[in-house]
Design a protein around this motif. Structure first.
Motif, PDB file in Angstrom:
ATOM      1  N   VAL B 369       0.840  -1.204   0.000  1.00  6.95           N
ATOM      2  CA  VAL B 369       0.000   0.000   0.000  1.00  6.95           C
ATOM      3  C   VAL B 369       0.872   1.250   0.000  1.00  6.95           C
ATOM      4  N   GLY B 370       2.044   1.187   0.626  1.00  9.91           N
ATOM      5  CA  GLY B 370       2.959   2.322   0.554  1.00  9.91           C
ATOM      6  C   GLY B 370       3.402   2.574  -0.881  1.00  9.91           C
ATOM      7  N   ASP B 371       3.712   1.503  -1.570  1.00 12.30           N
ATOM      8  CA  ASP B 371       4.099   1.578  -2.979  1.00 12.30           C
ATOM      9  C   ASP B 371       2.964   2.205  -3.806  1.00 12.30           C
ATOM     10  N   LEU B 372       1.763   1.708  -3.615  1.00 17.47           N
ATOM     11  CA  LEU B 372       0.622   2.208  -4.398  1.00 17.47           C
ATOM     12  C   LEU B 372       0.338   3.682  -4.106  1.00 17.47           C
ATOM     13  N   LEU B 373       0.336   4.047  -2.822  1.00 21.59           N
ATOM     14  CA  LEU B 373       0.035   5.434  -2.476  1.00 21.59           C
ATOM     15  C   LEU B 373       1.052   6.368  -3.126  1.00 21.59           C
ATOM     16  N   PHE B 374       2.334   6.049  -2.978  1.00 19.62           N
ATOM     17  CA  PHE B 374       3.343   6.932  -3.555  1.00 19.62           C
ATOM     18  C   PHE B 374       3.252   6.940  -5.074  1.00 19.62           C
ATOM     19  N   SER B 375       3.113   5.772  -5.669  1.00 19.53           N
ATOM     20  CA  SER B 375       3.135   5.687  -7.131  1.00 19.53           C
ATOM     21  C   SER B 375       2.001   6.483  -7.753  1.00 19.53           C
ATOM     22  N   PHE B 376       0.804   6.384  -7.179  1.00 19.59           N
ATOM     23  CA  PHE B 376      -0.314   7.120  -7.770  1.00 19.59           C
ATOM     24  C   PHE B 376      -0.205   8.616  -7.480  1.00 19.59           C
ATOM     25  N   GLU B 377       0.382   8.987  -6.350  1.00 14.44           N
ATOM     26  CA  GLU B 377       0.636  10.415  -6.138  1.00 14.44           C
ATOM     27  C   GLU B 377       1.592  10.941  -7.207  1.00 14.44           C
ATOM     28  N   ALA B 378       2.661  10.193  -7.455  1.00 13.15           N
ATOM     29  CA  ALA B 378       3.615  10.627  -8.478  1.00 13.15           C
ATOM     30  C   ALA B 378       2.957  10.660  -9.851  1.00 13.15           C
ATOM     31  N   ALA B 379       2.125   9.657 -10.130  1.00  8.73           N
ATOM     32  CA  ALA B 379       1.414   9.635 -11.411  1.00  8.73           C
ATOM     33  C   ALA B 379       0.534  10.875 -11.548  1.00  8.73           C
ATOM     34  N   CYS B 380      -0.102  11.251 -10.454  1.00  6.44           N
ATOM     35  CA  CYS B 380      -1.011  12.397 -10.479  1.00  6.44           C
ATOM     36  C   CYS B 380      -0.246  13.704 -10.653  1.00  6.44           C
ATOM     37  N   VAL B 381       0.883  13.827  -9.951  1.00  6.11           N
ATOM     38  CA  VAL B 381       1.682  15.047 -10.094  1.00  6.11           C
ATOM     39  C   VAL B 381       2.177  15.175 -11.537  1.00  6.11           C
ATOM     40  N   LEU B 382       2.640  14.061 -12.093  1.00  2.17           N
ATOM     41  CA  LEU B 382       3.075  14.091 -13.493  1.00  2.17           C
ATOM     42  C   LEU B 382       1.913  14.484 -14.409  1.00  2.17           C
ATOM     43  N   ALA B 383       0.754  13.872 -14.182  1.00  6.48           N
ATOM     44  CA  ALA B 383      -0.408  14.181 -15.026  1.00  6.48           C
ATOM     45  C   ALA B 383      -0.733  15.669 -14.960  1.00  6.48           C
ATOM     46  N   GLY B 384      -0.679  16.232 -13.756  1.00  5.78           N
ATOM     47  CA  GLY B 384      -0.959  17.661 -13.611  1.00  5.78           C
ATOM     48  C   GLY B 384       0.011  18.519 -14.413  1.00  5.78           C
ATOM     49  N   GLU B 385       1.291  18.125 -14.390  1.00  5.38           N
ATOM     50  CA  GLU B 385       2.285  18.861 -15.182  1.00  5.38           C
ATOM     51  C   GLU B 385       1.953  18.780 -16.673  1.00  5.38           C
ATOM     52  N   LEU B 386       1.638  17.568 -17.130  1.00  2.47           N
ATOM     53  CA  LEU B 386       1.370  17.393 -18.561  1.00  2.47           C
ATOM     54  C   LEU B 386       0.114  18.153 -18.983  1.00  2.47           C
ATOM     55  N   MET B 387      -0.842  18.272 -18.050  1.00  6.45           N
ATOM     56  CA  MET B 387      -2.098  18.954 -18.366  1.00  6.45           C
ATOM     57  C   MET B 387      -1.998  20.462 -18.159  1.00  6.45           C
ATOM     58  N   GLY B 388      -0.986  20.891 -17.429  1.00  2.00           N
ATOM     59  CA  GLY B 388      -0.831  22.317 -17.195  1.00  2.00           C
ATOM     60  C   GLY B 388      -1.826  22.887 -16.192  1.00  2.00           C
ATOM     61  N   VAL B 389      -2.240  22.085 -15.238  1.00  4.27           N
ATOM     62  CA  VAL B 389      -3.169  22.577 -14.211  1.00  4.27           C
ATOM     63  C   VAL B 389      -2.434  22.774 -12.884  1.00  4.27           C
ATOM     64  N   GLU B 390      -3.087  23.462 -11.959  1.00  5.55           N
ATOM     65  CA  GLU B 390      -2.535  23.632 -10.607  1.00  5.55           C
ATOM     66  C   GLU B 390      -2.947  22.438  -9.767  1.00  5.55           C
ATOM     67  N   THR B 391      -2.076  21.448  -9.754  1.00  3.06           N
ATOM     68  CA  THR B 391      -2.398  20.153  -9.157  1.00  3.06           C
ATOM     69  C   THR B 391      -2.769  20.241  -7.679  1.00  3.06           C
ATOM     70  N   PHE B 392      -2.192  21.191  -6.966  1.00  2.00           N
ATOM     71  CA  PHE B 392      -2.233  21.107  -5.499  1.00  2.00           C
ATOM     72  C   PHE B 392      -3.278  22.005  -4.837  1.00  2.00           C
ATOM     73  N   THR B 393      -4.103  22.663  -5.641  1.00  2.00           N
ATOM     74  CA  THR B 393      -5.136  23.519  -5.054  1.00  2.00           C
ATOM     75  C   THR B 393      -6.516  22.943  -5.370  1.00  2.00           C
ATOM     76  N   GLN B 394      -7.555  23.509  -4.754  1.00  2.00           N
ATOM     77  CA  GLN B 394      -8.928  23.081  -5.032  1.00  2.00           C
ATOM     78  C   GLN B 394      -9.852  24.288  -4.897  1.00  2.00           C
ATOM     79  N   PRO B 395      -9.633  25.289  -5.766  1.00  2.00           N
ATOM     80  CA  PRO B 395     -10.351  26.550  -5.603  1.00  2.00           C
ATOM     81  C   PRO B 395     -11.872  26.430  -5.748  1.00  2.00           C
ATOM     82  N   ALA B 396     -12.333  25.428  -6.503  1.00  2.00           N
ATOM     83  CA  ALA B 396     -13.770  25.385  -6.815  1.00  2.00           C
ATOM     84  C   ALA B 396     -14.626  24.969  -5.628  1.00  2.00           C
ATOM     85  N   VAL B 397     -14.015  24.505  -4.552  1.00  3.86           N
ATOM     86  CA  VAL B 397     -14.852  24.061  -3.425  1.00  3.86           C
ATOM     87  C   VAL B 397     -15.170  25.197  -2.455  1.00  3.86           C
TER      88      VAL B 397
END
Lengths: 428, 428
Positions: B369-397
């Motif tokens: 589960v440690g492997d999965l948690l880290f791996s998907f976080e890294a996948a998400c951070v990479l995806a955010g970079e490729l998409m050009g979005v602000e990965t770490f905020t949530q202004p719409a809420v």
């Protein structure tokens, strides 16, 4: 059940439905209702499901399981043979209904080890009596009872078709046996023995569930403007035609979380055909405001959000606090907080022009869940008519079943060969 | 974690990614990795999350809660303050972790009535110390302990920011207090005290979770072809660009069901911005083959299905049977049945040219589960970079939060006024 489609109107949301378009849609609804009503009258396959509130005998189910003496029930079934039953007991607030609806060995072991087997009834459900997952689990469960020295034959009820291995077994062991109703696909069978046996064993009022369903059935009419169930189904289709390809289904009640799962099967398996069908995305309010709401507001306009709540509940006051910044909570209840978040979320979606529909029932109880189950089945049948799909079949799942059978050695199949020919591209 | 993207290739699926397109994408990945690596080095907000496997001290957490003597833990938190912790304990097979992450009064009452309070620790989590749902629930929980004559101050741990009402309370009552790490948004905080306290209280090996995460971190590199996490993130983005607007996330393990919920928050809240972002649709294998598979095969080609499994597990034999038609199960185990269904479903999607990605870990355990948690976080951070979005905020809420506060009487807000101006269109 009441439905408020205000936030699905074109004046509020994009995509949205204009009032003129709703009028035009109502003519389609009238035609569809004729087909549905005729199908009900003639008990045509599938349409017959909508007769269950009349044709199911709660007292018959209660009599059949009267000798099953248990404080807990373990349902062994999968898909429509489990979700409806779990939906009913969850809505009743019954914690002692367990479900084995997966073939995960670690989970099966944990669950069986946690149960007090002498006090737990087994409820096996499979129309054909041959469903691989269900029969495999039943064999495992039987063995666990035997290993524990507990006689499973004294505490097992079977719901199955007229013939098949499960029917034979029930006959040989003289088990209480309930019939899967004729003409009713699994996902439409919650308002029959398939959905009601666990509640009945645990002493709940199955008749009240059917009574709630009958109230919903009495609203069926030829116009979406007079029938909440049809209004929901029609607006969902209208929005899908305009690009809402996802249906984010968000009950604001923990006891309705299984209802969202049941809805997901109903909607996906009935309408997911010929390149059509909304993808159900299950969520839970208010919890998932802290999870999905960012996307629902700021993502693509390709969703309709269904917000479901009860208008009455047993509430609980939030104790007073001297914590600065929280004083505004001091006079409120948890229920008022939940309602404020419901309405805030609904309005926040509208402010972002994201379409949403409000669905309300009076209470999450036997009557309420009967109403919801019937209403969403009727909505789904209507949607299928409007979309022109075969609502009551699920042809696309056969491929995988044939593949799995072949892989497990039931004889080589074309599908199993395709599995073995997988295009691999591994990143290690 | 390993990833197999073979069924996401254009030769197999529509939409799909050609091998040439993957090569081009890899140049984007290299650039993105530079940004990520620099962010990690400088502990920039958000990117600092990926340092947690190094900076979190499992022994520090264990020492902080060493005096909390309990057989069960009740976490009071919501969103990222609850999902990570539940994901970890579920993967560890720990049944005695309960979560109050909703403001449903009926659920709160049922849950509190079911707990053995003298043996249950309370784990309150809120970075700001002012989260309305969490503080309201904590006030309710405190009162329940007091009503039961149980001293909550002896069995409560607090995880919060350096200042705020919860920090003050912990100080006044001398409660064990753990820090929410700096620079880490809630949904990226599972590999800190936020995710590890319940496991630590219940005697599990928090260090093994971090060790699994470190193994995943060591695979981060400038190429998707060498890094499973980046391969997942890059292919998800490539498919989204080609129309896969839904990510149907299907673990084949009950103990990973909370992981799918955690993923849904991570993916939706990080990437659901500016009209972009895949909608996570949570499902569970093999169960939901009997629910969602019809749609995933025969519906629109607007999804990628993520199929996740462990390659090792504690298996359980299916007992022999003389039931005709099931003899083929006789020599199999539940795990073999589950694997056959996994591979059959994967191939059945490919046969329908529906893109899917296989993700595998060795076991569902602390390391896994440690492997999965880290791996998907890294996948998400990479995806955010490729998409050009602000990965770490949530202004719409924020809109909804302001509305709810106004409705509850914290002072009229523009948002609350909008709620009251709802366009109604009720079907009764």
């Amino acid at each position: 059940m009441h439905v408020d489609i205000g936030n699905a109107l074109a004046e509020v949301a994009t995509p949205g439905v204009s009032e003129a378009a709703l009028e035009r849609l109502d003519a389609e609804v009238a035609d569809a209702h004729e087909t549905i009503a005729a199908g009900m009258s003639n008990a045509v396959f599938g349409y017959a499901s909508l007769n269950l509130p009349e044709t199911t005998s709660a007292s018959g189910i209660e009599r059949a399981v009267a000798d099953v003496d248990a404080d807990a029930v373990l349902t062994v079934g999968i898909g429509g043979s489990a979700l409806g039953a779990r939906t009913v007991t969850a809505a009743l607030g019954e914690p002692e209904h367990y479900v084995l609806d997966n073939v995960d060995p670690e989970h099966a072991t944990r669950l069986l080890d946690s149960l007090d087997l002498p006090r737990t009834a087994v409820n096996v459900v499979s129309r054909s009596g041959t469903t691989a997952e269900t029969l495999a689990n039943f064999l495992v469960v039987r063995e666990a009872y035997e290993d524990a020295g507990v006689d499973w034959t004294e505490r097992t009820a079977v719901t199955t078709g007229e013939t098949g291995p499960l029917a034979d077994l029930a006959d040989a062991e003289d088990l209480p046996t309930l019939a899967v109703p004729e003409g009713v696909p699994g996902r439409f069978s919650a308002l029959s023995a398939v959905g009601l046996v666990p509640a009945a064993i645990l002493g709940h009022d199955a008749e009240a569930v059917l009574a709630g369903a009958r109230e919903a059935r009495d609203t069926l009419s030829g116009s979406l403007f007079d029938c909440p169930a049809y209004a929901y189904g029609a607006v969902a289709v209208a929005l899908e035609r305009r690009g809402a390809h996802t249906n984010a289904f968000v009950p604001y009640a923990e006891a309705l979380e299984p209802f969202a799962e049941w809805f997901a099967q109903l909607w996906a398996e009935s309408l997911g055909k010929e390149g059509q069908g909304q993808t159900p995305a299950r969520a839970l309010g208010a919890t998932d405001q802290h999870s999905q709401l960012q996307l629902y507001r700021a993502g693509r306009h390709d969703k309709v959000v269904t917000l479901l709540r009860a208008t009455e509940r047993d509430d609980r006051a939030i104790p007073d606090t001297d914590v600065e910044g929280l004083a505004y909570l001091g006079d409120a209840t948890l229920g008022e907080l939940l309602d404020a978040e419901f309405e805030a979320t609904e309005a926040s979606l509208a402010a972002a022009r994201q379409p949403n529909v409000r669905v309300e029932v009076e209470r999450v109880d036997a009557r309420g869940v009967g109403d919801l189950l019937f209403s969403f089945e009727a909505a789904c049948v209507l949607a299928g008519e409007l979309m022109g799909v075969e609502t009551f079949t699920q042809p696309a799942v056969e491929w995988g079943k044939n593949a799995a059978r072949g892989l497990l050695g039931a004889g080589e199949t074309e599908e199993a060969a395709a599995v073995r020919g997988k295009r691999e591209y591994r990143i290690e």
